[in-house]
Design an enzyme around this catalytic site. Sequence first.
Site, short mmCIF file in Angstrom:
data_model
loop_
_atom_site.label_atom_id
_atom_site.label_comp_id
_atom_site.label_asym_id
_atom_site.label_seq_id
_atom_site.Cartn_x
_atom_site.Cartn_y
_atom_site.Cartn_z
N LYS A 11 -5.84 -13.84 -7.13
CA LYS A 11 -5.49 -13.94 -8.55
C LYS A 11 -5.31 -12.53 -9.13
O LYS A 11 -5.69 -11.54 -8.52
CB LYS A 11 -6.59 -14.68 -9.31
CG LYS A 11 -7.95 -13.99 -9.29
CD LYS A 11 -8.99 -14.78 -10.04
CE LYS A 11 -10.33 -14.04 -10.03
NZ LYS A 11 -11.36 -14.73 -10.81
N TYR A 66 -7.86 15.17 -28.07
CA TYR A 66 -8.05 14.80 -29.46
C TYR A 66 -9.47 15.08 -29.95
O TYR A 66 -10.43 14.96 -29.20
CB TYR A 66 -7.74 13.32 -29.66
CG TYR A 66 -6.30 12.94 -29.42
CD1 TYR A 66 -5.29 13.45 -30.23
CD2 TYR A 66 -5.94 12.09 -28.39
CE1 TYR A 66 -3.97 13.10 -30.03
CE2 TYR A 66 -4.62 11.73 -28.18
CZ TYR A 66 -3.64 12.24 -29.00
OH TYR A 66 -2.32 11.89 -28.80
#
Length: 377
Positions: free
Chosen positions: A34, A265
Amino acid sequence: MSALAEAVVDLGAIAGNVRTVAAVTGTDLMAVVKADGFGHGAVPVARAALGAGAGWLGVTSAAEALALRDAGITAPALSWLHRPDDDFAALIRAGVDVGVSTTTHLHAIVDAARQVGVPATVQLKVDTGLSRNGASGDDWPEMVAWARKYEVEGGIQVRGVWSHLADADVPGSQCLPRQVATFEEALRIARHAGLHPDLVHLANSAAALSAAGTRFDLCRVGLALYGVDPFGASGPGAFGLRPALTLRTTVVNVKRVPAGTGVSYGPEYVTGRATTLALLPLGYADGLPRAAEGRAQVWLGDRRRPIVGRIAMDQCVVDVGDLPVAIGDPVVVFGADDAAPSVTEWARWAGTNPHEILTGIGARVGRHHIHEGAHIS
């Protein structure tokens, strides 16, 4: 045009992990592919696992199951998470076993089987304590009774009964024996109702490797298939599993900066001394979790070096100190090399599990599959 980063998947490791787990369990295995094979590529992983002896494939959705069939893979497959209005007819035509967790779903599957004119092959799921999918309490005997009725009428064939474990990866779990007992009682109820499933399965990777009483006819192998120790060992671990995926990139910029330089940042990181910064073209859009900031490391220049400052959407910065690093130098974010960080370590740094790290690798990261060193895709 080449990608800025790539995930290299060793299909030889996938095959070896199948054989390693099978040698422990002595049962057939379901390779769980999956989420695009946990980010490794569902189709090539499925072929490698089947080639190494796995008898089944497991997926979550109808779309995943049908994609395997479209790729020409005809091996037995189970799909287990659906809406009641899913296209069960397509699954029935494709010969995919359908996981059933409610009577509502069972009625819808039988309706689809009648339309197709072919019995649906189903596997009934019982909730043994995970409190997610599966029938529990009085719903289980009701679902079993309906299943038997429909089987007698020729609408379905009940191939399997199964469940999923809550904490098999926790040593000494008290939940595990309770779940096994609940599962065995559910089997008794199903058989008393006249069902005779050919396939009974409960064990996931952790249970398959450590709890003999959970193995029954089949073990579903997810994390271990991809070479990750389900008990959290960062290195090779106790089971001899081989990590199959290496996430790697190259340095795209290098700069020497003085002490007191802010990075990324904020800045939330300021250099404490003169140092060299290396820029990597990988960020949180590519699967590097921001939650790992301040702890994460990569393998660069034959040693581990820290990612510093905030991880941005497309890039991150590594403090390499005084290493002689140049643009184009190779970087391993995590991989099979014992010296490089592992996916388990990245999960620990981010406060999550390896599954999330692997399945979070972004679509713009190129996937390349090799088998024993030979490039095949």
